[in-house]
Write a protein that holds these residues in place. Structure first.
Motif, PDB file in Angstrom:
ATOM      1  N   TRP A  90       0.822  -1.214   0.000  1.00 47.74           N
ATOM      2  CA  TRP A  90       0.000   0.000   0.000  1.00 47.74           C
ATOM      3  C   TRP A  90       0.857   1.266   0.000  1.00 47.74           C
ATOM      4  O   TRP A  90       0.391   2.345  -0.384  1.00 47.74           O
ATOM      5  N   LEU A  91       2.110   1.129   0.407  1.00 46.93           N
ATOM      6  CA  LEU A  91       2.997   2.286   0.446  1.00 46.93           C
ATOM      7  C   LEU A  91       3.756   2.501  -0.864  1.00 46.93           C
ATOM      8  O   LEU A  91       4.428   3.518  -1.031  1.00 46.93           O
ATOM      9  N   VAL A  92       3.640   1.545  -1.781  1.00 47.88           N
ATOM     10  CA  VAL A  92       4.422   1.610  -3.017  1.00 47.88           C
ATOM     11  C   VAL A  92       4.184   2.905  -3.801  1.00 47.88           C
ATOM     12  O   VAL A  92       5.148   3.542  -4.252  1.00 47.88           O
ATOM     13  N   PRO A  93       2.927   3.367  -4.006  1.00 46.87           N
ATOM     14  CA  PRO A  93       2.740   4.617  -4.754  1.00 46.87           C
ATOM     15  C   PRO A  93       3.463   5.800  -4.126  1.00 46.87           C
ATOM     16  O   PRO A  93       4.039   6.635  -4.831  1.00 46.87           O
ATOM     17  N   TYR A  94       3.428   5.858  -2.798  1.00 49.58           N
ATOM     18  CA  TYR A  94       4.092   6.958  -2.108  1.00 49.58           C
ATOM     19  C   TYR A  94       5.612   6.864  -2.278  1.00 49.58           C
ATOM     20  O   TYR A  94       6.287   7.878  -2.510  1.00 49.58           O
ATOM     21  N   MET A  95       6.138   5.643  -2.196  1.00 47.69           N
ATOM     22  CA  MET A  95       7.578   5.466  -2.323  1.00 47.69           C
ATOM     23  C   MET A  95       8.046   5.719  -3.757  1.00 47.69           C
ATOM     24  O   MET A  95       9.119   6.280  -3.982  1.00 47.69           O
ATOM     25  N   VAL A  96       7.229   5.326  -4.746  1.00 47.44           N
ATOM     26  CA  VAL A  96       7.586   5.579  -6.143  1.00 47.44           C
ATOM     27  C   VAL A  96       7.663   7.079  -6.407  1.00 47.44           C
ATOM     28  O   VAL A  96       8.612   7.576  -7.019  1.00 47.44           O
ATOM     29  N   PHE A  97       6.658   7.814  -5.927  1.00 49.63           N
ATOM     30  CA  PHE A  97       6.659   9.267  -6.117  1.00 49.63           C
ATOM     31  C   PHE A  97       7.858   9.891  -5.418  1.00 49.63           C
ATOM     32  O   PHE A  97       8.570  10.722  -5.996  1.00 49.63           O
ATOM     33  N   PHE A  98       8.069   9.497  -4.162  1.00 46.57           N
ATOM     34  CA  PHE A  98       9.177  10.066  -3.392  1.00 46.57           C
ATOM     35  C   PHE A  98      10.513   9.742  -4.045  1.00 46.57           C
ATOM     36  O   PHE A  98      11.417  10.585  -4.095  1.00 46.57           O
ATOM     37  N   THR A  99      10.632   8.519  -4.567  1.00 44.79           N
ATOM     38  CA  THR A  99      11.879   8.128  -5.216  1.00 44.79           C
ATOM     39  C   THR A  99      12.113   8.930  -6.481  1.00 44.79           C
ATOM     40  O   THR A  99      13.241   9.318  -6.782  1.00 44.79           O
TER      41      THR A  99
ATOM     42  N   VAL B 280       1.368   0.981 -15.897  1.00 38.62           N
ATOM     43  CA  VAL B 280       1.268   2.371 -16.341  1.00 38.62           C
ATOM     44  C   VAL B 280       1.100   3.317 -15.145  1.00 38.62           C
ATOM     45  O   VAL B 280       1.607   4.448 -15.157  1.00 38.62           O
ATOM     46  N   ALA B 281       0.411   2.848 -14.099  1.00 41.61           N
ATOM     47  CA  ALA B 281       0.259   3.664 -12.893  1.00 41.61           C
ATOM     48  C   ALA B 281       1.619   3.936 -12.259  1.00 41.61           C
ATOM     49  O   ALA B 281       1.887   5.040 -11.775  1.00 41.61           O
ATOM     50  N   GLY B 282       2.487   2.936 -12.269  1.00 42.71           N
ATOM     51  CA  GLY B 282       3.832   3.124 -11.724  1.00 42.71           C
ATOM     52  C   GLY B 282       4.637   4.118 -12.543  1.00 42.71           C
ATOM     53  O   GLY B 282       5.342   4.968 -11.991  1.00 42.71           O
ATOM     54  N   ILE B 283       4.542   4.007 -13.879  1.00 43.23           N
ATOM     55  CA  ILE B 283       5.281   4.924 -14.761  1.00 43.23           C
ATOM     56  C   ILE B 283       4.817   6.365 -14.551  1.00 43.23           C
ATOM     57  O   ILE B 283       5.644   7.281 -14.428  1.00 43.23           O
ATOM     58  N   ILE B 284       3.504   6.561 -14.498  1.00 40.36           N
ATOM     59  CA  ILE B 284       2.966   7.918 -14.320  1.00 40.36           C
ATOM     60  C   ILE B 284       3.386   8.495 -12.973  1.00 40.36           C
ATOM     61  O   ILE B 284       3.793   9.658 -12.872  1.00 40.36           O
ATOM     62  N   THR B 285       3.309   7.677 -11.924  1.00 40.93           N
ATOM     63  CA  THR B 285       3.678   8.156 -10.591  1.00 40.93           C
ATOM     64  C   THR B 285       5.154   8.517 -10.520  1.00 40.93           C
ATOM     65  O   THR B 285       5.533   9.530  -9.919  1.00 40.93           O
ATOM     66  N   GLY B 286       6.005   7.697 -11.144  1.00 40.09           N
ATOM     67  CA  GLY B 286       7.427   8.015 -11.176  1.00 40.09           C
ATOM     68  C   GLY B 286       7.704   9.283 -11.952  1.00 40.09           C
ATOM     69  O   GLY B 286       8.574  10.091 -11.576  1.00 40.09           O
ATOM     70  N   PHE B 287       6.967   9.493 -13.031  1.00 40.70           N
ATOM     71  CA  PHE B 287       7.139  10.682 -13.866  1.00 40.70           C
ATOM     72  C   PHE B 287       6.765  11.954 -13.112  1.00 40.70           C
ATOM     73  O   PHE B 287       7.524  12.928 -13.086  1.00 40.70           O
ATOM     74  N   VAL B 288       5.591  11.963 -12.472  1.00 41.55           N
ATOM     75  CA  VAL B 288       5.173  13.171 -11.755  1.00 41.55           C
ATOM     76  C   VAL B 288       6.058  13.399 -10.530  1.00 41.55           C
ATOM     77  O   VAL B 288       6.284  14.548 -10.113  1.00 41.55           O
ATOM     78  N   GLY B 289       6.590  12.316  -9.958  1.00 38.02           N
ATOM     79  CA  GLY B 289       7.520  12.471  -8.843  1.00 38.02           C
ATOM     80  C   GLY B 289       8.787  13.184  -9.268  1.00 38.02           C
ATOM     81  O   GLY B 289       9.264  14.099  -8.595  1.00 38.02           O
ATOM     82  N   ALA B 290       9.342  12.773 -10.405  1.00 37.45           N
ATOM     83  CA  ALA B 290      10.553  13.421 -10.919  1.00 37.45           C
ATOM     84  C   ALA B 290      10.280  14.870 -11.298  1.00 37.45           C
ATOM     85  O   ALA B 290      11.118  15.753 -11.071  1.00 37.45           O
ATOM     86  N   SER B 291       9.107  15.137 -11.848  1.00 38.65           N
ATOM     87  CA  SER B 291       8.755  16.512 -12.210  1.00 38.65           C
ATOM     88  C   SER B 291       8.654  17.400 -10.977  1.00 38.65           C
ATOM     89  O   SER B 291       9.074  18.561 -10.995  1.00 38.65           O
TER      90      SER B 291
END
Length: 501
Positions: free
Chosen positions: A121-130, A161-172
């Motif tokens: 459940w924490l993966v989306p938060y960690m992907v964005f933070f990473t 695709v959810a992981g890719i989008i979350t990583g993208f907005v995190g980097a932005s």
């Protein structure tokens, strides 16, 4: 059937894309701006415009770049403008160390370790933070985190695709908030200081002047973005029904061992530098024994360079990717080569900034703009919110963060200094707007790169779909970051060491 509201939203996005596609490349934008400064300086000089310097009361006339004096200045200052432009040296210096750490695999291993070490459940938060954290590798974050996040999501049985989008907005988002000081901070500070010099009051913005806000900000936007992924993005995408031949290699025992060794070395380095900085009588302190301002803050780029070189060498030797100085030279050289386009654009940015300063147009605009705002009683935080919104809108069309700030800083920094604002506050306002909308503009080259990553999983998704997925993040990050800055101002909390509203 597509609702009327959805049709209007898509029409708006198509209009932005159509307008944006008509803009020239960033290099040509600054060529046009240089021509505009030449023309404007000639017109204002012909009109006899002048301004009283706010510091010493000296009457300064607008100087034409087409006058004899102006032509001489342009011809003789070209090289000095380029090599003396502060962001150039800062970025090239840091890329020697950051590029080494990235190319030996340290950053990729660290990112995989971070994202695979938390509950599902924490993966989306960690992907964005990473993604946010990975901006320490500059634009390489867009190439490293999103595809890795997609594979991790797939491994966990969730939509990649959810992981890719979350990583993208995190980097932005990493261009406005973050835990680490990256090459972005000193680069923007350098541009800000060039604008501060228009007033000539001697103030200097350092790489850590936005740091307190950045740290709190990344915690807030991570909570918001992770929740959007869980509650909006993943439900919209549904269950992934495709298959792939790809596989993500888990962090090997050798990588784990190398990361542990590197972590110990990194911690030891931080302890040594902190001790040297805090030790009574340290040469890194100012005359009063403090750190704001101090040689320590002035030399933060040097300390960061050494840090990344040390951790890069440690990991490289541990993984046997470095066997001698030839490997170090090759990795660092590749890193410098990766920013060659930036160096070319910087040449024209430097000329625009120097010409703008020489003509006194920036000072004229700042003083008259400040007087206008005072005359209409518009001097409170609403003006800072205006900077945020203007920056957010302009980022849709001009996607180079440093390039856009090079345009806005000579105007806004002196103007708001006249209203009593610290230039670091104005810089932070710009960064909030820039980082929020950079993820939704089709003009950013990384939008196409991310779309390529997504189409490896789902070929039906187009640029409009990608923007529609990133738009909720953009809006809520913009709103929350703006409210956070207002909260800092209302509570009197400094946004960085010694930086108050």
């Amino acid at each position: 059937m597509t609702s009327e509201k959805s049709k209007k939203s898509l029409k708006f996005l198509n209009t932005i894309e159509r307008i944006g596609n008509k803009l020239p490349e960033p290099l040509m934008i600054f060529v046009i701006l240089i021509a505009a400064v030449i023309g404007l300086s000639t017109t204002l000089d012909w009109a006899g415009m002048s301004v009283l310097h706010p510091q010493d009361g000296e009457l300064l006339e607008i100087r034409s770049l087409l006058s004899g004096e102006g032509i001489e200045y342009m011809v003789t200052s070209l090289v000095d403008n380029f090599v003396g432009f502060a962001p150039l040296g800062v970025v090239l210096t840091l890329m020697i160390g950051i590029g080494l750490a990235e190319r030996v695999g340290l950053l990729e291993s660290l990112i995989k370790t971070l994202m695979l070490s938390v509950p599902a459940w924490l993966v989306p938060y960690m992907v964005f933070f990473t993604g946010n954290f990975a901006t320490v590798a500059s634009d390489a974050a867009f190439l490293i985190v999103p595809p890795l996040a997609g594979m991790i999501y797939y491994t966990l049985g969730r939509h990649p695709v959810a992981g890719i989008i979350t990583g993208f907005v995190g980097a932005s988002s990493g261009y406005g908030t973050g835990i680490l000081i990256t090459s972005n901070e000193p680069m923007l500070a350098g541009i800000t200081n060039e604008a501060v010099a228009i007033l000539g009051d001697g103030r200097m913005v350092t790489a850590v002047d936005n740091y307190f806000f950045m740290v709190v900000g990344v915690l807030i936007v991570t909570l918001i973005a992770g929740t959007i992924t869980r509650k909006v993005t993943e439900p919209r995408l549904g269950t992934f029904e495709g298959t792939t031949t790809k596989e993500i290699k888990p962090v090997s025992s050798e990588e784990k061992r190398a990361l542990k060794i590197t972590g110990v070395v990194a911690l030891l380095y931080v302890v040594i530098i902190t001790t040297l900085a805090l030790f009574p009588g340290s040469p890194l302190q100012n005359e009063d024994g403090g750190l704001v301002p101090s040689p320590f803050l002035d030399g933060i780029v040097s300390f960061l360079l050494v840090f990344f070189i040390i951790v890069g060498l440690t990991y490289g030797f541990s993984m046997k990717k470095i066997s001698g100085t030839a490997d170090v030279m090759r990795y660092s050289g590749e890193a410098i080569a990766s920013v060659r386009n930036f160096v070319v654009i910087i040449f024209f940015i430097a000329q625009f900034t120097a010409f703008f300063d020489w003509t006194n147009i920036g000072l004229w605009m700042a003083v008259n703009g400040a007087e206008f705002l005072i005359s209409v009683n518009l001097t409170g935080m609403v003006t800072i919110v205006g900077v945020i919104l203007l920056s957010a809108m302009m980022t849709l069309l001009i996607t180079s963060g440093s390039g856009l700030w090079a345009i806005l800083a000579p105007i806004f920094v002196p103007m708001f200094m006249q209203l009593g604002y610290d230039p670091a506050v104005v810089q932070m306002a710009y960064r909030i707007g820039d980082s929020a909308t950079g993820m939704i503009t089709p003009l950013t080259p990384y939008m196409i790169v991310i779309l390529g990553f997504i189409r490896e999983w789902d070929k039906r998704i187009g640029i409009g779909s990608l923007i529609s997925y990133t738009l909720p993040y953009s809006i809520l990050i913009l709103i929350s970051s703006t409210l956070l800055l207002l909260g800092f101002a209302w509570l009197g909390i400094p946004i960085g060491p010694g930086v108050h509203f």
